[in-house]
Design a protein around this motif. Sequence first.
Motif, short mmCIF file in Angstrom:
data_model
loop_
_atom_site.label_atom_id
_atom_site.label_comp_id
_atom_site.label_asym_id
_atom_site.label_seq_id
_atom_site.Cartn_x
_atom_site.Cartn_y
_atom_site.Cartn_z
N UNK A 8 0.62 69.50 90.71
CA UNK A 8 0.90 68.81 90.19
C UNK A 8 1.50 67.55 90.47
N UNK A 9 1.44 66.61 90.27
CA UNK A 9 1.87 65.08 90.39
C UNK A 9 3.96 65.53 90.35
N UNK A 10 4.66 65.06 91.29
CA UNK A 10 5.93 65.26 91.64
C UNK A 10 6.41 62.86 91.71
N UNK A 11 7.92 63.54 90.76
CA UNK A 11 8.48 62.14 90.63
C UNK A 11 9.43 62.47 91.95
N UNK A 12 9.19 61.01 92.21
CA UNK A 12 10.25 60.77 93.78
C UNK A 12 10.27 61.88 94.96
N UNK A 13 8.83 62.07 95.29
CA UNK A 13 9.25 63.64 96.39
C UNK A 13 9.89 63.24 97.47
N UNK A 14 9.94 61.72 98.03
CA UNK A 14 11.33 62.00 99.32
C UNK A 14 12.47 61.71 98.77
N UNK A 21 17.36 68.76 99.33
CA UNK A 21 16.71 70.01 99.47
C UNK A 21 15.89 70.05 97.95
N UNK A 22 15.40 69.51 97.31
CA UNK A 22 14.41 69.59 96.09
C UNK A 22 15.22 69.21 94.93
N UNK A 23 16.27 68.54 95.07
CA UNK A 23 16.77 67.61 93.61
C UNK A 23 16.63 66.36 93.89
N UNK A 24 16.93 65.49 92.70
CA UNK A 24 16.92 64.32 93.10
C UNK A 24 18.32 63.53 93.11
N UNK A 25 18.78 62.31 93.88
CA UNK A 25 20.33 62.09 94.03
C UNK A 25 20.90 62.20 93.35
N UNK A 26 20.62 61.40 91.44
CA UNK A 26 20.91 61.82 90.64
C UNK A 26 21.71 62.17 89.45
N UNK A 27 21.57 63.83 90.65
CA UNK A 27 21.83 64.57 90.10
C UNK A 27 23.15 65.76 90.97
N UNK A 28 23.20 65.53 92.32
CA UNK A 28 24.29 65.80 93.36
C UNK A 28 25.39 65.26 92.79
N UNK A 40 17.09 75.76 104.33
CA UNK A 40 17.06 76.87 104.88
C UNK A 40 15.81 77.10 105.87
N UNK A 41 15.97 76.06 106.66
CA UNK A 41 15.63 75.46 108.03
C UNK A 41 16.47 76.13 109.03
N UNK A 42 17.95 76.30 108.33
CA UNK A 42 19.28 76.05 109.18
C UNK A 42 19.03 77.86 109.19
N UNK A 43 19.91 78.39 110.39
CA UNK A 43 20.83 78.97 110.95
C UNK A 43 21.03 79.84 110.26
N UNK A 69 13.63 75.64 102.30
CA UNK A 69 12.88 75.69 103.26
C UNK A 69 11.91 74.18 102.83
N UNK A 70 11.73 73.25 103.32
CA UNK A 70 10.20 73.03 103.89
C UNK A 70 9.50 72.06 105.47
N UNK A 71 8.50 73.51 104.95
CA UNK A 71 7.74 73.17 106.27
C UNK A 71 7.48 72.46 107.08
N UNK A 72 7.02 71.24 106.10
CA UNK A 72 6.73 69.58 106.98
C UNK A 72 7.83 68.77 106.72
N UNK A 73 8.49 68.77 106.15
CA UNK A 73 9.72 67.97 106.41
C UNK A 73 11.13 68.33 106.39
N UNK A 74 11.96 68.11 107.30
CA UNK A 74 13.07 69.30 107.49
C UNK A 74 14.34 68.35 107.77
N UNK A 75 15.32 67.90 105.96
CA UNK A 75 15.79 67.48 105.82
C UNK A 75 17.36 67.42 106.72
N UNK A 76 18.21 66.07 107.06
CA UNK A 76 19.04 65.65 107.55
C UNK A 76 20.44 66.21 106.45
#
Length: 143
Positions: A15-21, A27-34, A68-71, A93-100
């Motif tokens: 399915x298409x996703x809004x603002x995937x980057x 970590x799976x949510x949108x900036x406006x919700x943080x 989830x990519x952290x220890x 966890x996202x195996x394709x992209x590791x967030x800072x």
Amino acid sequence: MDRLDEYIQQGIHGPREINPDERRKFLGTLRERVVVVLTKSQVREHGTYKEVEDLMQKNRQATLFLNGNMNYSYLSDYIKLANKVGNKFSLSSNKEHDSDLGLVLAYDHAVNIEDIYISKQEKTEQKEEHNEKSVIRFFKKLF
């Protein structure tokens, strides 16, 4: 024909996703919700941030997203805190992209908080004060 093509594309790619980057970064949510975020290096520091604990208590309906990519040993203090305060938490966890980012406290709806980052200085000031007291105690023992 256009709808059929869209249906086939969703079947192939999902399915298409809004603002995937943005979702990958937060970590799976949108900036406006943080409500608040911590970087990975901040999460790796010993103990928890008092500011995060206070915000978790004020925002008990918010979910704590942990990288989830952290220890696990770095995340465990925040997981214990979430259980104690009553916040839901999720390992993302996202195996394709590791967030800072290492920690994100967010709602499932927009809250639009402007300043979501906690500076490291607030945490290091407490450590410097503790180090000063340690040095004073050391010299008192000597003399």
